[in-house]
Design a protein around this motif. Structure first.
Motif, PDB file in Angstrom:
ATOM      1  N   THR A  50       0.856  -1.178   0.000  1.00 41.78           N
ATOM      2  CA  THR A  50       0.000   0.000   0.000  1.00 41.78           C
ATOM      3  C   THR A  50       0.899   1.236   0.000  1.00 41.78           C
ATOM      4  O   THR A  50       2.082   1.156   0.333  1.00 41.78           O
ATOM      5  CB  THR A  50      -0.902   0.039   1.245  1.00 41.78           C
ATOM      6  N   LEU A  51       0.328   2.386  -0.360  1.00 41.55           N
ATOM      7  CA  LEU A  51       1.094   3.623  -0.311  1.00 41.55           C
ATOM      8  C   LEU A  51       1.290   4.074   1.133  1.00 41.55           C
ATOM      9  O   LEU A  51       0.456   3.808   1.995  1.00 41.55           O
ATOM     10  CB  LEU A  51       0.368   4.734  -1.085  1.00 41.55           C
ATOM     11  N   THR A  52       2.382   4.755   1.361  1.00 44.70           N
ATOM     12  CA  THR A  52       2.580   5.357   2.671  1.00 44.70           C
ATOM     13  C   THR A  52       1.728   6.621   2.776  1.00 44.70           C
ATOM     14  O   THR A  52       1.258   7.170   1.774  1.00 44.70           O
ATOM     15  CB  THR A  52       4.046   5.760   2.894  1.00 44.70           C
ATOM     16  N   LYS A  53       1.527   7.085   3.990  1.00 40.34           N
ATOM     17  CA  LYS A  53       0.960   8.412   4.169  1.00 40.34           C
ATOM     18  C   LYS A  53       1.982   9.433   3.680  1.00 40.34           C
ATOM     19  O   LYS A  53       3.154   9.111   3.471  1.00 40.34           O
ATOM     20  CB  LYS A  53       0.616   8.644   5.633  1.00 40.34           C
ATOM     21  N   LYS A  54       1.556  10.674   3.493  1.00 44.67           N
ATOM     22  CA  LYS A  54       2.522  11.658   3.000  1.00 44.67           C
ATOM     23  C   LYS A  54       3.616  11.886   4.033  1.00 44.67           C
ATOM     24  O   LYS A  54       3.389  11.794   5.244  1.00 44.67           O
ATOM     25  CB  LYS A  54       1.839  12.959   2.618  1.00 44.67           C
ATOM     26  N   VAL A  55       4.807  12.180   3.532  1.00 40.77           N
ATOM     27  CA  VAL A  55       5.964  12.350   4.397  1.00 40.77           C
ATOM     28  C   VAL A  55       5.838  13.669   5.161  1.00 40.77           C
ATOM     29  O   VAL A  55       5.579  14.722   4.561  1.00 40.77           O
ATOM     30  CB  VAL A  55       7.262  12.340   3.571  1.00 40.77           C
ATOM     31  N   ALA A  56       6.012  13.619   6.473  1.00 35.26           N
ATOM     32  CA  ALA A  56       5.972  14.826   7.291  1.00 35.26           C
ATOM     33  C   ALA A  56       7.158  15.723   6.949  1.00 35.26           C
ATOM     34  O   ALA A  56       8.242  15.236   6.589  1.00 35.26           O
ATOM     35  CB  ALA A  56       5.988  14.465   8.772  1.00 35.26           C
ATOM     36  N   THR A  57       6.985  17.034   7.070  1.00 37.08           N
ATOM     37  CA  THR A  57       8.060  17.952   6.685  1.00 37.08           C
ATOM     38  C   THR A  57       9.303  17.804   7.564  1.00 37.08           C
ATOM     39  O   THR A  57      10.410  18.174   7.142  1.00 37.08           O
ATOM     40  CB  THR A  57       7.579  19.416   6.739  1.00 37.08           C
ATOM     41  N   ASN A  58       9.131  17.273   8.764  1.00 40.43           N
ATOM     42  CA  ASN A  58      10.301  17.054   9.612  1.00 40.43           C
ATOM     43  C   ASN A  58      10.923  15.673   9.406  1.00 40.43           C
ATOM     44  O   ASN A  58      11.847  15.293  10.118  1.00 40.43           O
ATOM     45  CB  ASN A  58       9.947  17.245  11.090  1.00 40.43           C
ATOM     46  N   ASN A  59      10.406  14.932   8.409  1.00 39.95           N
ATOM     47  CA  ASN A  59      10.931  13.586   8.152  1.00 39.95           C
ATOM     48  C   ASN A  59      11.555  13.466   6.768  1.00 39.95           C
ATOM     49  O   ASN A  59      11.688  12.376   6.229  1.00 39.95           O
ATOM     50  CB  ASN A  59       9.823  12.541   8.325  1.00 39.95           C
ATOM     51  N   PHE A  60      11.938  14.587   6.161  1.00 42.07           N
ATOM     52  CA  PHE A  60      12.730  14.517   4.932  1.00 42.07           C
ATOM     53  C   PHE A  60      13.641  15.735   4.887  1.00 42.07           C
ATOM     54  O   PHE A  60      13.404  16.752   5.553  1.00 42.07           O
ATOM     55  CB  PHE A  60      11.845  14.425   3.684  1.00 42.07           C
ATOM     56  N   GLY A  61      14.674  15.619   4.110  1.00 41.28           N
ATOM     57  CA  GLY A  61      15.638  16.708   3.994  1.00 41.28           C
ATOM     58  C   GLY A  61      16.938  16.195   3.418  1.00 41.28           C
ATOM     59  O   GLY A  61      16.985  15.140   2.770  1.00 41.28           O
TER      60      GLY A  61
END
Length: 417
Positions: A220-231
Motif C-alpha cells: 500500500t502507499l505510505t501516508k505523506k511524508v511529514a516535513t520534519n521527516n525529509f531533507g
C-alpha cells in the motif's frame, strides 16, 4: 333421499383424500437439494431424506430441461460428482428409489420412485492453470491487482491469507480487482495477495473457487511524508552534490522509492528526480534557490508507479562554490559572493565556534552581495583569531520570507596587519 346423496358425496370426498395422501407418501419428492462444495472438476451436494427412499440417483443436464444423465448413485443424502468440466454450469436433480440397485447408471435409470427434485444450478471452479497476477495500483488503504482472464470465471476474489483464515478482501467481475473499503489495509505495508478465479451460480449465489495465483510483497502507499521527516541526508558543497530523502523510513513503513521535485519559491516546477530506495541525488543546484517536496512510490512494474501524496515544502539555496570570496586585514573581514537565482537577500552570521554560537551580522540585498565585518556580536574582532561565517539565502513570496536550510560556511583567520 337428499340425506343419502349428501352422505355418499362425503364418503367419496374422504376416499379421495385417503388416496391423495397415499399417493403423496409413495411419491415423497427429494427436496432441499443444494451445492455444498466445488473444485475444478467436482461438485458436492446434499439433500433431505425422502420418505421411503433407500437409494438416490444424481442426474446432470446442460440446460436443466433435457438430456439428463445419471452420474452417481448413493444410499446417503450427500455425494460428489467427479470428472466435470472446469468453470462450468450444470443443472442437477436427485431422485429417490425404494430399493438400492447396482444396475442404476447413466445407461439404465428407471423413473425415480419419488419423482425427481426440481433442477438446481450448480457450478465447478475455474482452473488457474497459467493464470497471471500483477499489481497495477495502490492507495494508502488498498491494493489493485490485475489477473489474466480465466475461462469460465465470472468473479475474481482477493485474499491476503489463503491458508489459515481465508477472507475476501476484494472482488470484481472483471480482471481488475481492488481491495474493498470495508477491508481497509494499513498504509505503508507489504502484503501477500492471493487471487481466486470463481464461478457464481446465478440462481443460488453459490461461489465455486479452487486454486489461486499469488504475489508477495505487494504494498500500500505510505501516508505523506511529514516535513520534519525529509531533507538533506548528505551534503558535498565543494562538488555541488547532495542527497535528499526520507530521514526515518520506519516512521512511514514499506515503499519502493522516492520522488523529489524542485520548484521556484513561487511554485514553478523546475526539476523532478526519481530513485529507488529512500533518497535521490541532486547535482549542480548551487546558485539557485528552490523549494522542494517529496513523495514515496510503489513500483507496479510495466504499469508504472503509484505515488503517495506530496509532502509539504522545504527550502534551500546555496551560493556557488567558486562564488564566495573572504579576506581579512587589520581586524576586518571582507566577504563577497555571487548571486543566487530566485533569492531576494542574504543574512550573514559570525561565530568563534564552527558549530555553534552564530550571531547575526546583517541582512544584505541581492544587489550588493558584499559586507565588511568588524564585530562578532558586540565585541570587536580580535587579531590572531579564527572566525566562522555563514551566509543564509532568503527568498520572498508575497509577504512571507523563506530561509534556506543550507548555509555556505567558511572560516577566516584575522591578523593584526
Amino acid at each position: 333421499m337428499k340425506k343419502s346423496i349428501k352422505f355418499l358425496m362425503t364418503t367419496v370426498a374422504l376416499t379421495a383424500g385417503v388416496l391423495a395422501f397415499s399417493k403423496a407418501e409413495s411419491k415423497a419428492a427429494v427436496v432441499n437439494v443444494q451445492q455444498t462444495d466445488a473444485e475444478a472438476t467436482k461438485i458436492t451436494l446434499q439433500w433431505s431424506v425422502a420418505l421411503g427412499a433407500q437409494s438416490y440417483a444424481i442426474q446432470l443436464s446442460e440446460d436443466g430441461n433435457s438430456n439428463w444423465v445419471t452420474m452417481e448413485t448413493t444410499s446417503s443424502t450427500n455425494d460428489s460428482v467427479y470428472n466435470l468440466e472446469s468453470g462450468h454450469t450444470y443443472y442437477v436433480r436427485v431422485g429417490g428409489f425404494n430399493t438400492y440397485s447396482w444396475n442404476i447408471d447413466e445407461k439404465n435409470t428407471p423413473e425415480a420412485d419419488t419423482g425427481w427434485s426440481d433442477p438446481v444450478e450448480m457450478v465447478t471452479a475455474p482452473s488457474v492453470n497459467n493464470m497471471t497476477l500483477t499489481q497495477i495500483g495502490a492507495s494508502t488503504t488498498s491494493i489493485t491487482m490485475k489477473c489474466s482472464e480465466v475461462p469460465g470465471a465470472n468473479l475474481y476474489q482477493l485474499s491476503n491469507d489463503a491458508y489459515n483464515d481465508f477472507s475476501v478482501i476484494g472482488e470484481s467481475n472483471t480482471t481488475i480487482i481492488t481491495t474493498s473499503k470495508d477491508k481497509a489495509l494499513t498504509p505503508g505495508t507489504s502484503y501477500s495477495i492471493y487471487c481466486y478465479p470463481c464461478r457464481v451460480a446465478k440462481s443460488t449465489g453459490f461461489i465455486a473457487r479452487d486454486g489461486h495465483a499469488s504475489q508477495y510483497g505487494k504494498k500500500t502507499l505510505t501516508k505523506k511524508v511529514a516535513t520534519n521527516n525529509f531533507g538533506f541526508t548528505s551534503i558535498w558543497y565543494n562538488i555541488n552534490s547532495y542527497s535528499v530523502g526520507v530521514l526515518a523510513s520506519d516512521a512511514l513503513g514499506d515503499f519502493d522509492g522516492v520522488q523529489v521535485q524542485l520548484q521556484t519559491p513561487a511554485g514553478k516546477v523546475k526539476k523532478t528526480f526519481t530513485s529507488s530506495g529512500n533518497s535521490v541525488s541532486l547535482n549542480n543546484t548551487n546558485g539557485t534557490f528552490y523549494r522542494y517536496r517529496i513523495r514515496t512510490y510503489v513500483d507496479c512494474g510495466t504499469e508504472g508507479k503509484a505515488y503517495s501524496a506530496w509532502s509539504g515544502y522545504r527550502y534551500f539555496g546555496a551560493i556557488k562554490t567558486n562564488g564566495l570570496s573572504v579576506t581579512s586585514s587589520k581586524k576586518k573581514i571582507k566577504i563577497n559572493w555571487s548571486k543566487v537565482a530566485n533569492a531576494n537577500d542574504y543574512t550573514v552570521y559570525i561565530s568563534t565556534n564552527e558549530n555553534a554560537g552564530f550571531k547575526k551580522v546583517k541582512t544584505v540585498s541581492n544587489k550588493s552581495r558584499s559586507l565588511t565585518i568588524t564585530k562578532c556580536g558586540k565585541n570587536k574582532l580580535k587579531a590572531n583569531k579564527r572566525y566562522y561565517l555563514r551566509i543564509c539565502t532568503n527568498a520572498k513570496v508575497g509577504k512571507k520570507t523563506y530561509k534556506s536550510e543550507l548555509f555556505n560556511t567558511t572560516s577566516v583567520y584575522v591578523s593584526k596587519y
